[in-house]
Write a protein that holds these residues in place. Sequence first.
Motif, PDB file in Angstrom:
ATOM      1  N   LYS A   3       1.188  -1.230  -0.480  1.00 33.12           N
ATOM      2  CA  LYS A   3       0.011  -0.217   0.270  1.00 33.12           C
ATOM      3  C   LYS A   3       1.463   0.971  -0.171  1.00 33.12           C
ATOM      4  O   LYS A   3       0.757   2.249  -0.493  1.00 33.12           O
ATOM      5  CB  LYS A   3      -1.134  -0.264   0.719  1.00 33.12           C
ATOM      6  N   LEU A   4       1.911   1.468   0.626  1.00 29.13           N
ATOM      7  CA  LEU A   4       2.808   2.432   0.624  1.00 29.13           C
ATOM      8  C   LEU A   4       3.267   2.566  -0.047  1.00 29.13           C
ATOM      9  O   LEU A   4       3.798   3.712  -1.192  1.00 29.13           O
ATOM     10  CB  LEU A   4       3.762   1.653   1.556  1.00 29.13           C
ATOM     11  N   LEU A   5       3.705   1.453  -1.398  1.00 28.06           N
ATOM     12  CA  LEU A   5       4.344   1.818  -2.465  1.00 28.06           C
ATOM     13  C   LEU A   5       3.732   2.211  -3.736  1.00 28.06           C
ATOM     14  O   LEU A   5       3.799   3.207  -3.961  1.00 28.06           O
ATOM     15  CB  LEU A   5       5.016  -0.133  -2.947  1.00 28.06           C
ATOM     16  N   GLU A   6       2.529   1.669  -3.758  1.00 24.81           N
ATOM     17  CA  GLU A   6       1.410   2.062  -4.223  1.00 24.81           C
ATOM     18  C   GLU A   6       1.066   3.789  -4.184  1.00 24.81           C
ATOM     19  O   GLU A   6       0.766   4.511  -5.137  1.00 24.81           O
ATOM     20  CB  GLU A   6      -0.252   1.510  -3.942  1.00 24.81           C
ATOM     21  N   MET A   7       1.167   4.507  -2.839  1.00 20.41           N
ATOM     22  CA  MET A   7       1.021   5.844  -2.885  1.00 20.41           C
ATOM     23  C   MET A   7       1.890   6.364  -2.708  1.00 20.41           C
ATOM     24  O   MET A   7       1.812   7.759  -3.272  1.00 20.41           O
ATOM     25  CB  MET A   7       0.601   6.029  -1.083  1.00 20.41           C
ATOM     26  N   ALA A   8       3.163   5.584  -2.576  1.00 22.25           N
ATOM     27  CA  ALA A   8       4.514   6.630  -3.496  1.00 22.25           C
ATOM     28  C   ALA A   8       4.649   6.537  -4.734  1.00 22.25           C
ATOM     29  O   ALA A   8       4.972   7.847  -5.082  1.00 22.25           O
ATOM     30  CB  ALA A   8       5.453   5.640  -2.848  1.00 22.25           C
ATOM     31  N   MET A   9       3.466   5.749  -5.938  1.00 17.04           N
ATOM     32  CA  MET A   9       4.207   5.858  -6.822  1.00 17.04           C
ATOM     33  C   MET A   9       3.522   7.128  -7.532  1.00 17.04           C
ATOM     34  O   MET A   9       3.297   7.650  -8.643  1.00 17.04           O
ATOM     35  CB  MET A   9       3.798   4.340  -7.336  1.00 17.04           C
ATOM     36  N   ASP A  10       2.033   7.456  -6.534  1.00 19.52           N
ATOM     37  CA  ASP A  10       1.323   9.117  -7.114  1.00 19.52           C
ATOM     38  C   ASP A  10       2.242  10.066  -7.147  1.00 19.52           C
ATOM     39  O   ASP A  10       1.973  10.568  -8.044  1.00 19.52           O
ATOM     40  CB  ASP A  10       0.049   9.104  -6.477  1.00 19.52           C
ATOM     41  N   ALA A  11       3.504   9.832  -7.024  1.00 13.68           N
ATOM     42  CA  ALA A  11       4.268  10.960  -6.270  1.00 13.68           C
ATOM     43  C   ALA A  11       5.825  10.726  -7.582  1.00 13.68           C
ATOM     44  O   ALA A  11       6.702  11.223  -6.934  1.00 13.68           O
ATOM     45  CB  ALA A  11       4.475  11.342  -4.848  1.00 13.68           C
ATOM     46  N   ARG A  48      12.252   5.161  -0.677  1.00 17.91           N
ATOM     47  CA  ARG A  48      12.980   6.141  -1.239  1.00 17.91           C
ATOM     48  C   ARG A  48      12.223   6.336  -2.691  1.00 17.91           C
ATOM     49  O   ARG A  48      12.047   5.039  -3.063  1.00 17.91           O
ATOM     50  CB  ARG A  48      14.546   5.069  -1.984  1.00 17.91           C
ATOM     51  N   ILE A  49      11.875   6.899  -3.437  1.00 17.32           N
ATOM     52  CA  ILE A  49      11.357   7.738  -3.760  1.00 17.32           C
ATOM     53  C   ILE A  49      12.034   8.162  -5.239  1.00 17.32           C
ATOM     54  O   ILE A  49      13.561   9.405  -4.872  1.00 17.32           O
ATOM     55  CB  ILE A  49      10.243   8.008  -4.091  1.00 17.32           C
ATOM     56  N   ILE A  50      12.254   8.068  -6.305  1.00 18.73           N
ATOM     57  CA  ILE A  50      13.102   9.216  -7.795  1.00 18.73           C
ATOM     58  C   ILE A  50      12.076   9.603  -8.455  1.00 18.73           C
ATOM     59  O   ILE A  50      10.824   8.627  -9.216  1.00 18.73           O
ATOM     60  CB  ILE A  50      13.465   7.410  -8.761  1.00 18.73           C
ATOM     61  N   ARG A  51      12.119  10.349  -8.651  1.00 20.28           N
ATOM     62  CA  ARG A  51      11.309  11.171  -9.599  1.00 20.28           C
ATOM     63  C   ARG A  51      11.847  12.539 -10.435  1.00 20.28           C
ATOM     64  O   ARG A  51      12.977  13.105 -10.087  1.00 20.28           O
ATOM     65  CB  ARG A  51       9.913  12.497  -8.824  1.00 20.28           C
ATOM     66  N   ASP A  52      11.904  12.285 -12.039  1.00 23.58           N
ATOM     67  CA  ASP A  52      12.665  13.553 -13.127  1.00 23.58           C
ATOM     68  C   ASP A  52      14.314  12.794 -12.296  1.00 23.58           C
ATOM     69  O   ASP A  52      15.269  14.149 -12.547  1.00 23.58           O
ATOM     70  CB  ASP A  52      12.102  14.039 -12.457  1.00 23.58           C
ATOM     71  N   GLY A  53      14.690  11.665 -11.913  1.00 26.20           N
ATOM     72  CA  GLY A  53      15.762  11.653 -11.736  1.00 26.20           C
ATOM     73  C   GLY A  53      16.604  12.041 -11.160  1.00 26.20           C
ATOM     74  O   GLY A  53      17.655  12.171 -10.517  1.00 26.20           O
ATOM     75  N   ILE A  54      15.401  12.329  -9.835  1.00 27.25           N
ATOM     76  CA  ILE A  54      15.942  13.114  -8.321  1.00 27.25           C
ATOM     77  C   ILE A  54      16.280  12.218  -7.229  1.00 27.25           C
ATOM     78  O   ILE A  54      14.364  11.852  -7.360  1.00 27.25           O
ATOM     79  CB  ILE A  54      15.608  14.302  -7.865  1.00 27.25           C
ATOM     80  N   ARG A  66       1.114   6.534   6.774  1.00 27.96           N
ATOM     81  CA  ARG A  66       1.828   6.175   5.045  1.00 27.96           C
ATOM     82  C   ARG A  66       2.139   7.478   4.223  1.00 27.96           C
ATOM     83  O   ARG A  66       3.193   7.804   3.628  1.00 27.96           O
ATOM     84  CB  ARG A  66       1.498   4.992   4.349  1.00 27.96           C
ATOM     85  N   ARG A  67       0.624   8.336   4.491  1.00 29.84           N
ATOM     86  CA  ARG A  67       0.277   9.421   3.868  1.00 29.84           C
ATOM     87  C   ARG A  67       2.086  10.142   4.016  1.00 29.84           C
ATOM     88  O   ARG A  67       2.810  11.070   3.410  1.00 29.84           O
ATOM     89  CB  ARG A  67      -0.382  10.343   3.902  1.00 29.84           C
ATOM     90  N   ASP A  68       2.672  10.272   5.105  1.00 29.94           N
ATOM     91  CA  ASP A  68       3.395  11.411   6.423  1.00 29.94           C
ATOM     92  C   ASP A  68       4.832  10.735   5.942  1.00 29.94           C
ATOM     93  O   ASP A  68       5.420  11.996   5.011  1.00 29.94           O
ATOM     94  CB  ASP A  68       3.650  11.413   7.295  1.00 29.94           C
ATOM     95  N   LEU A  69       4.831   9.580   5.085  1.00 30.97           N
ATOM     96  CA  LEU A  69       6.098   9.511   4.808  1.00 30.97           C
ATOM     97  C   LEU A  69       6.359  10.094   4.146  1.00 30.97           C
ATOM     98  O   LEU A  69       7.484   9.903   3.313  1.00 30.97           O
ATOM     99  CB  LEU A  69       6.129   7.719   5.171  1.00 30.97           C
ATOM    100  N   VAL A  70       5.478   9.301   2.608  1.00 33.91           N
ATOM    101  CA  VAL A  70       5.218   9.308   2.136  1.00 33.91           C
ATOM    102  C   VAL A  70       5.853  11.314   1.389  1.00 33.91           C
ATOM    103  O   VAL A  70       7.169  11.814   0.467  1.00 33.91           O
ATOM    104  CB  VAL A  70       4.344   9.507   0.741  1.00 33.91           C
ATOM    105  N   SER A  71       4.894  11.886   1.792  1.00 31.06           N
ATOM    106  CA  SER A  71       5.305  13.505   1.932  1.00 31.06           C
ATOM    107  C   SER A  71       6.338  14.253   2.644  1.00 31.06           C
ATOM    108  O   SER A  71       7.188  15.228   1.917  1.00 31.06           O
ATOM    109  CB  SER A  71       3.782  13.940   3.520  1.00 31.06           C
ATOM    110  N   ASN A  72       7.352  13.693   3.526  1.00 26.87           N
ATOM    111  CA  ASN A  72       8.790  13.649   3.506  1.00 26.87           C
ATOM    112  C   ASN A  72       8.762  13.078   2.857  1.00 26.87           C
ATOM    113  O   ASN A  72      10.226  13.685   2.545  1.00 26.87           O
ATOM    114  CB  ASN A  72       9.098  12.430   4.997  1.00 26.87           C
ATOM    115  N   ALA A  73       9.139  11.705   2.191  1.00 25.20           N
ATOM    116  CA  ALA A  73      10.510  11.772   1.320  1.00 25.20           C
ATOM    117  C   ALA A  73       9.871  12.551  -0.342  1.00 25.20           C
ATOM    118  O   ALA A  73      11.167  12.610  -0.887  1.00 25.20           O
ATOM    119  CB  ALA A  73       9.340  10.521   0.667  1.00 25.20           C
ATOM    120  N   VAL A  74       9.069  13.451  -0.465  1.00 25.49           N
ATOM    121  CA  VAL A  74       8.696  14.204  -1.533  1.00 25.49           C
ATOM    122  C   VAL A  74       9.263  15.565  -0.901  1.00 25.49           C
ATOM    123  O   VAL A  74      10.207  15.815  -2.110  1.00 25.49           O
ATOM    124  CB  VAL A  74       7.002  14.561  -2.057  1.00 25.49           C
TER     125      VAL A  74
END
Lengths: 434, 454
Positions: A3-11, A48-54, A66-74
Amino acid sequence: MEKLLEMAMDAADQAEVFFRAQNITRLTMRNGSVTETSTSMTSGYSLRIIRDGILGSACTRNLADRRDLVSNAVVSLEGGVEAGYRLPGPHDPASLDTFHPSIDGLGYTDLAEVCRSVLDSLKGRVAGQVDCSGGFEKKTTRVVNSNSLDVSSTAGGFYVGAQVLFPATETSIGQVRYSLDKCGLPSERLDEIVELYSRGLEEVEAPTGRMKVLFHPHAMNTLTWRLRSALSARSVYFGTSPLIGRKGERVLSDRITFVEDPHAAGAIGTTPFDDEGVPTRKLPLIRDGVFESLYTNLDYAARLGIEPTGSGFRGEDAIEGLPAAGLAQEGFEPGDMTFDEMVSSMDEGVILMGALGAHSGNIINGDFSVGMNPGLLVRNGRIVGRVRDGMVAGNVWDVMQRVIGVEDRIHDPSSWARYPCVLLDGVNVSGTKA
Amino acid sequence: MRERLGQMLSKVSADFADIRYEIRRQTVVSFGGREIKQVNAGSTDGFVVRARRGTGFSSAVVSREEDVPRAFALAVEGADTMMGSGGRKVALAPVPVVEDEVEPELNGDPRLIPVSDKIAATRAYNEILLGQKEIATTSISYSEVCREKFYANTEGSSIHETLVTVAISGEVVAKRGGLLQNVRVAVGGANGWESLVGREDVFLERAGIAGRLLDAEPVRSGTYDVILNPSMAGVFTHEAFGHFSEADIIEDNPSMRAKMALGAKLGSDAVGMVADSTLPGQLGRYVYDDEGVAVRRVQLMKNGVLTGRLHSRATAASFGELPTGHCVAEDYRYEPIVRMGTIFIEPGEDSVESLFPRLGNGLYILDAKGGQTSGENFTFGAQYGFLVEGGSVGSMVRDINIMGNLFSTLSNISGTASDFRLSERGGCGKGQTNIKSNYGGPHVLISGMVVGGV
């Protein structure tokens, strides 16, 4: 985690969730008494997330938000950390013997029993204080990512160690053993403690000069720390490795083969994949003295344009920080001399049984300068005593050209290393003898 | 939270129990050369529990609140194992019951500074290093650690204390041909963001030293009389003497306990040693340790005579001495153990300049590069040094590592200057890393030290 992976992939364009749970139980006996018992049970997640090579990253001890965790990564994407690599795809991890379920049934009484047995075996055989410790560990890892990777493993093991203190000091002669199951210290290892301790009882002064030095596995990190530094892809990328441009060249004595072997049979600390989910394999780094391979994580593999080696590890606190280039199970290949043959071949020299200060000095240049803790002085092929206030120094790329012999037996001084003794010639020794 | 901790304690079947819940907020910004390698701001937390039953005492660490009852059960099991197997008999020295809230005294709260400013500050200092001649690369990081600690025990103590530590630190590497030389740099402390502002001179100086080391000769191994600068004197104090003043190191070694009896004359008359984590504005400052005991100044040595040591409640009871408030953990992942905070050798009355003629021939050794101790034996490295001939400072030398024996070295200290300086960056490893280890002193003259060279 899914579920966390799915949420992360939105960003993000790519995402990875790393999970680690670790249980460690330890017991220490000093001077015949249990002095410490402790247990640690920790777990956590790293995103760990990668967006546009960053690159962005965040961690937590639980998945309550989970939302807070994704938000921190973003938010961390704002740092602009470049990530030019692709996370690994699915694979079937090698089937390794990494964990025996019997570990799950152990407790403090098992540790106390093993330590007591070691103490009883040494009773009356040495004059010094005997300290003993034991422990067991279970570690569960799972890595899932947006490229359909989903790998997991459970690893762990048991250890027992004993040391005999020289009178009125904290300096000791010791042994440790690691095993996938509950174990004791075999009688031959206890005999070695008794033999070396007895021969080191008398304190002697060492001369100053170049001489033969036998590096015992408990002091080998002095040499291998410098090798690891030079063989890391990071060091090459930043131009601080003495091995740049020397692949295929002989850089050490042809008696030396330095290997990363995360699949080593019977060792604890083996793993079928690294902390980025990349498959591990046996990796000769220096073969017969010839520089053969770097070790690297995904990041530096991409930067240098080389294949990942399955060497991306997160260190002791796995969920904080990022995977770095590291080794899981390093070692030297055994040679053909026995320990006794090595000692007999020394006219005058030192056996470095333990080293103080292996972590200091100019490591990137290969320099070392360590205190003997202890060092045993050898004259005419016989151990004549324990050195008072002596140091051993040199440059690893120099002294490891002069390898007289490599022991025919492998020791396991730590859970992540397997070394034989190595006898070197012409090493700088500083003693107090005029 | 403190009330919740109290409720958890009420269910424990032990003679004494305590619990520490801690939130650790960390921000890291790392550069490798000119590349930014990591930006990470995160928060993690966990619980450390301890229990004493009968004469057994044990601890357990868990990262999930639902595991706290299991942690207490394991701690009690560990305590029972100790007692049942004839283990060490643990008592806890009495201390006052405390209820308190402590906020750090900060000159600029780094928690309120945007991450973008932290990146900019780190980048600016990194650029200073990279802009100097023959500098090949750097490894520079901003590190901010905030430990928010909630402590409670079954005696009624309940404390909430927050510690904030910041640093910009790392390594600068100079290169010429195949020769690499590295020098460390660190600014920061526990008194806030302002400790990081306006420190360009420090980074310029360190890059200059790294460059000069390319022309320095390796020191020749041998035995030397030496002058240590405050950084090196501090490492000697910390590594050689300080660890031996931690009571847990010698608690279970009867021969060493006898050797380290209070009142023993161990050093020359010139030697005074102090541990003082109450000093305001210093990296090592805190108010309560991780078992709820207020830290106090301890005179460890006076005129060469051992006058005190550092204690937890358990070691204080074992030695029949008073607790000192030095039982400290790295964070929520660890049980507390006896640790130094701020420790230093006391300054004397001589000028720094007057030590050199007294040295005559020898080495002037500067700036610590790591150290390690094992009982009475120690080693520590220096980042650079100078040959001294006839009292005059000569050419720079490199690759300096020293080994010694605590007792002989303490006796060989023949001078302490009147200057004084404490470090801004810690990182002592004793099973756990103590980023608040803080050491220093004056320039110190010592005879007969073994230098390893290369």
